[in-house]
Scaffold this motif. Structure first.
Motif, PDB file in Angstrom:
ATOM      1  N   LEU A 148      16.332 -54.260 -19.034  1.00 50.94           N
ATOM      2  CA  LEU A 148      16.794 -53.951 -20.282  1.00 50.94           C
ATOM      3  C   LEU A 148      18.316 -53.435 -20.188  1.00 50.94           C
ATOM      4  CD1 LEU A 148      16.455 -52.710 -23.325  1.00 50.94           C
ATOM      5  CD2 LEU A 148      15.722 -50.479 -22.049  1.00 50.94           C
ATOM      6  N   VAL A 149      19.320 -53.712 -20.823  1.00 54.63           N
ATOM      7  CA  VAL A 149      20.631 -53.544 -20.896  1.00 54.63           C
ATOM      8  C   VAL A 149      20.879 -52.354 -21.987  1.00 54.63           C
ATOM      9  CG1 VAL A 149      22.891 -54.240 -20.896  1.00 54.63           C
ATOM     10  CG2 VAL A 149      21.023 -55.759 -19.955  1.00 54.63           C
ATOM     11  N   LYS A 150      21.368 -51.222 -21.385  1.00 56.81           N
ATOM     12  CA  LYS A 150      21.794 -50.079 -22.452  1.00 56.81           C
ATOM     13  C   LYS A 150      23.062 -50.602 -22.807  1.00 56.81           C
ATOM     14  CE  LYS A 150      22.098 -45.181 -23.186  1.00 56.81           C
ATOM     15  NZ  LYS A 150      21.845 -44.090 -22.545  1.00 56.81           N
ATOM     16  N   SER A 151      24.116 -50.652 -21.978  1.00 59.85           N
ATOM     17  CA  SER A 151      25.286 -51.131 -22.231  1.00 59.85           C
ATOM     18  C   SER A 151      26.230 -52.091 -21.103  1.00 59.85           C
ATOM     19  CB  SER A 151      26.483 -49.594 -22.462  1.00 59.85           C
ATOM     20  OG  SER A 151      26.524 -49.217 -21.192  1.00 59.85           O
ATOM     21  N   GLY A 152      26.980 -52.873 -21.452  1.00 53.93           N
ATOM     22  CA  GLY A 152      27.595 -53.826 -20.598  1.00 53.93           C
ATOM     23  C   GLY A 152      26.932 -55.113 -20.737  1.00 53.93           C
ATOM     24  N   ALA A 153      26.962 -55.765 -19.330  1.00 51.98           N
ATOM     25  CA  ALA A 153      26.301 -57.064 -19.562  1.00 51.98           C
ATOM     26  C   ALA A 153      25.746 -57.456 -18.174  1.00 51.98           C
ATOM     27  CB  ALA A 153      27.636 -58.180 -19.853  1.00 51.98           C
ATOM     28  N   VAL A 154      24.573 -58.001 -17.983  1.00 56.15           N
ATOM     29  CA  VAL A 154      23.935 -58.404 -16.772  1.00 56.15           C
ATOM     30  C   VAL A 154      23.409 -59.736 -16.870  1.00 56.15           C
ATOM     31  CG1 VAL A 154      21.696 -57.959 -15.644  1.00 56.15           C
ATOM     32  CG2 VAL A 154      22.703 -56.117 -16.540  1.00 56.15           C
ATOM     33  N   GLU A 155      23.833 -60.541 -15.831  1.00 57.12           N
ATOM     34  CA  GLU A 155      23.203 -61.931 -15.591  1.00 57.12           C
ATOM     35  C   GLU A 155      21.914 -61.662 -14.994  1.00 57.12           C
ATOM     36  OE1 GLU A 155      24.459 -66.193 -13.743  1.00 57.12           O
ATOM     37  OE2 GLU A 155      25.759 -64.618 -13.017  1.00 57.12           O
ATOM     38  N   PHE A 156      20.951 -62.324 -15.689  1.00 62.38           N
ATOM     39  CA  PHE A 156      19.504 -62.139 -15.187  1.00 62.38           C
ATOM     40  C   PHE A 156      19.073 -63.472 -14.815  1.00 62.38           C
ATOM     41  CE2 PHE A 156      15.051 -61.370 -16.222  1.00 62.38           C
ATOM     42  CZ  PHE A 156      14.523 -60.862 -15.178  1.00 62.38           C
ATOM     43  N   ALA A 157      19.004 -63.703 -13.285  1.00 61.93           N
ATOM     44  CA  ALA A 157      18.542 -65.087 -12.673  1.00 61.93           C
ATOM     45  C   ALA A 157      17.276 -65.375 -12.224  1.00 61.93           C
ATOM     46  CB  ALA A 157      19.711 -65.618 -12.184  1.00 61.93           C
ATOM     47  N   LYS A 158      16.606 -66.224 -12.511  1.00 62.35           N
ATOM     48  CA  LYS A 158      15.431 -66.526 -11.797  1.00 62.35           C
ATOM     49  C   LYS A 158      15.952 -67.254 -10.293  1.00 62.35           C
ATOM     50  CE  LYS A 158      12.274 -68.216 -15.316  1.00 62.35           C
ATOM     51  NZ  LYS A 158      11.336 -69.082 -15.715  1.00 62.35           N
ATOM     52  N   ASN A 159      14.984 -67.247  -9.396  1.00 59.98           N
ATOM     53  CA  ASN A 159      15.280 -67.716  -8.020  1.00 59.98           C
ATOM     54  C   ASN A 159      15.569 -69.039  -8.215  1.00 59.98           C
ATOM     55  OD1 ASN A 159      15.354 -65.299  -6.916  1.00 59.98           O
ATOM     56  ND2 ASN A 159      13.319 -65.174  -5.804  1.00 59.98           N
ATOM     57  N   THR A 160      14.887 -69.849  -9.217  1.00 56.54           N
ATOM     58  CA  THR A 160      15.002 -71.283  -9.593  1.00 56.54           C
ATOM     59  C   THR A 160      16.549 -71.713  -9.922  1.00 56.54           C
ATOM     60  OG1 THR A 160      14.455 -71.116 -11.670  1.00 56.54           O
ATOM     61  CG2 THR A 160      12.717 -71.633 -10.003  1.00 56.54           C
ATOM     62  N   GLY A 161      17.239 -70.816 -10.049  1.00 57.40           N
ATOM     63  CA  GLY A 161      18.541 -71.091 -10.688  1.00 57.40           C
ATOM     64  C   GLY A 161      18.663 -70.862 -12.246  1.00 57.40           C
ATOM     65  N   GLU A 162      17.586 -70.854 -12.763  1.00 61.19           N
ATOM     66  CA  GLU A 162      17.807 -70.609 -14.437  1.00 61.19           C
ATOM     67  C   GLU A 162      18.368 -69.306 -14.601  1.00 61.19           C
ATOM     68  OE1 GLU A 162      14.509 -71.869 -16.924  1.00 61.19           O
ATOM     69  OE2 GLU A 162      13.563 -71.987 -14.917  1.00 61.19           O
ATOM     70  N   SER A 163      19.279 -69.005 -15.547  1.00 59.61           N
ATOM     71  CA  SER A 163      19.954 -67.678 -15.872  1.00 59.61           C
ATOM     72  C   SER A 163      20.376 -67.577 -17.368  1.00 59.61           C
ATOM     73  CB  SER A 163      21.112 -67.334 -14.928  1.00 59.61           C
ATOM     74  OG  SER A 163      22.163 -68.099 -15.474  1.00 59.61           O
ATOM     75  N   LEU A 164      20.300 -66.169 -17.633  1.00 60.95           N
ATOM     76  CA  LEU A 164      20.790 -66.013 -19.037  1.00 60.95           C
ATOM     77  C   LEU A 164      21.705 -64.481 -18.939  1.00 60.95           C
ATOM     78  CD1 LEU A 164      18.690 -63.771 -20.906  1.00 60.95           C
ATOM     79  CD2 LEU A 164      17.412 -65.199 -19.684  1.00 60.95           C
ATOM     80  N   MET A 165      22.460 -64.427 -19.818  1.00 64.44           N
ATOM     81  CA  MET A 165      23.447 -63.219 -19.924  1.00 64.44           C
ATOM     82  C   MET A 165      22.813 -62.291 -20.822  1.00 64.44           C
ATOM     83  SD  MET A 165      25.936 -62.525 -18.289  1.00 64.44           S
ATOM     84  CE  MET A 165      27.530 -62.082 -18.258  1.00 64.44           C
ATOM     85  N   LEU A 166      22.857 -61.032 -20.577  1.00 62.91           N
ATOM     86  CA  LEU A 166      21.998 -60.244 -21.612  1.00 62.91           C
ATOM     87  C   LEU A 166      23.177 -58.839 -21.844  1.00 62.91           C
ATOM     88  CD1 LEU A 166      18.779 -59.360 -19.682  1.00 62.91           C
ATOM     89  CD2 LEU A 166      19.092 -60.843 -21.642  1.00 62.91           C
ATOM     90  N   GLY A 167      23.200 -58.724 -22.991  1.00 64.03           N
ATOM     91  CA  GLY A 167      24.150 -57.820 -23.607  1.00 64.03           C
ATOM     92  C   GLY A 167      23.620 -56.330 -23.848  1.00 64.03           C
ATOM     93  N   ALA A 168      24.277 -55.555 -24.395  1.00 65.53           N
ATOM     94  CA  ALA A 168      23.810 -54.137 -24.743  1.00 65.53           C
ATOM     95  C   ALA A 168      22.511 -54.377 -25.669  1.00 65.53           C
ATOM     96  CB  ALA A 168      24.741 -53.391 -25.378  1.00 65.53           C
ATOM     97  N   GLY A 169      21.517 -53.671 -25.533  1.00 68.59           N
ATOM     98  CA  GLY A 169      20.434 -53.419 -26.266  1.00 68.59           C
ATOM     99  C   GLY A 169      19.456 -54.826 -26.215  1.00 68.59           C
ATOM    100  N   GLN A 170      19.727 -55.771 -25.354  1.00 70.78           N
ATOM    101  CA  GLN A 170      18.734 -56.740 -24.855  1.00 70.78           C
ATOM    102  C   GLN A 170      18.156 -56.724 -23.848  1.00 70.78           C
ATOM    103  OE1 GLN A 170      21.796 -60.001 -24.747  1.00 70.78           O
ATOM    104  NE2 GLN A 170      21.235 -60.762 -26.556  1.00 70.78           N
ATOM    105  N   PHE A 171      16.861 -57.176 -23.820  1.00 79.36           N
ATOM    106  CA  PHE A 171      15.559 -57.199 -22.881  1.00 79.36           C
ATOM    107  C   PHE A 171      15.268 -58.393 -22.559  1.00 79.36           C
ATOM    108  CE2 PHE A 171      11.247 -57.341 -22.231  1.00 79.36           C
ATOM    109  CZ  PHE A 171      10.846 -56.627 -21.036  1.00 79.36           C
ATOM    110  N   ALA A 172      14.766 -58.781 -21.132  1.00 75.96           N
ATOM    111  CA  ALA A 172      14.334 -60.139 -20.705  1.00 75.96           C
ATOM    112  C   ALA A 172      13.462 -59.754 -19.670  1.00 75.96           C
ATOM    113  CB  ALA A 172      15.409 -61.028 -20.426  1.00 75.96           C
ATOM    114  N   ASN A 173      12.287 -60.734 -19.557  1.00 79.58           N
ATOM    115  CA  ASN A 173      11.408 -60.725 -18.449  1.00 79.58           C
ATOM    116  C   ASN A 173      11.024 -61.916 -18.068  1.00 79.58           C
ATOM    117  OD1 ASN A 173       9.526 -61.359 -20.202  1.00 79.58           O
ATOM    118  ND2 ASN A 173       8.196 -59.561 -20.216  1.00 79.58           N
TER     119      ASN A 173
END
Length: 170
Positions: free
Chosen positions: A145-170
């Motif tokens: 869960l990103v409160k502020s800023g940006a996080v690149e969230f990547a699986k070990n398989t190489g798939e990734s997505l960029m998360l910004g403020a207020g975004q969640f991924a699992n």
């Protein structure tokens, strides 16, 4: 003593360290050094280095990266390892492993600081942000869960997505 003080000041290293800033109960906290030996003397202000592991049981703990000031808060029942620190000259990145449990990081963006937090199934590439990460070892599931800023969230398989403020991924 006063004559030895300048020698002690000049002998200090400029190398990055993690400082154990806070914990509720040292009986519910274990720290292992890089050689996997249990550290007997845990105290506020204790320096932690690459290879060190911290395990919280029924306590929380807070680590501050020095010199950049980033804060890593570890929840109860969390296992966490320091893998590497970004060099003072900016080479490399601050790398950590979330073995199990939850953490919240307020990552400083001072001087181009870079961070990677990996779990057994994913990696978060952090860019000067405030975020939380959880790894459920039993289910093998990560969540961010990103409160502020940006996080690149990547699986070990190489798939990734960029998360910004207020975004969640699992």
């Amino acid at each position: 003593f006063l004559l030895l003080l300048p020698i002690g000041i000049f002998a200090q290293s400029d190398e990055p360290v993690a400082i154990l800033e806070y914990y509720e109960d040292d009986w519910e906290l274990e720290i292992y050094d890089a050689d996997d030996f249990l550290v007997e003397d845990i105290y506020y202000g204790m320096e932690m280095l690459p290879g060190d592991k911290i395990k919280t049981y029924e306590t929380i703990a807070e680590i501050r990266l020095d010199p950049n000031g980033s804060i890593i808060k570890l929840a109860r029942n969390t296992s966490f390892k320091i893998d590497a620190f970004q060099a003072v000259d900016g080479a490399g990145s601050n790398d950590f492993s979330l073995i199990s449990g939850k953490l919240r990081t307020v990552a400083s963006n001072v001087g181009g600081s870079k961070y990677k937090i990996k779990s057994p199934t994913a990696v978060c590439g952090v860019r000067g942000t405030d975020f939380g990460m959880q790894f459920d070892a039993a289910a093998g599931i990560d969540a961010v869960l990103v409160k502020s800023g940006a996080v690149e969230f990547a699986k070990n398989t190489g798939e990734s997505l960029m998360l910004g403020a207020g975004q969640f991924a699992n």
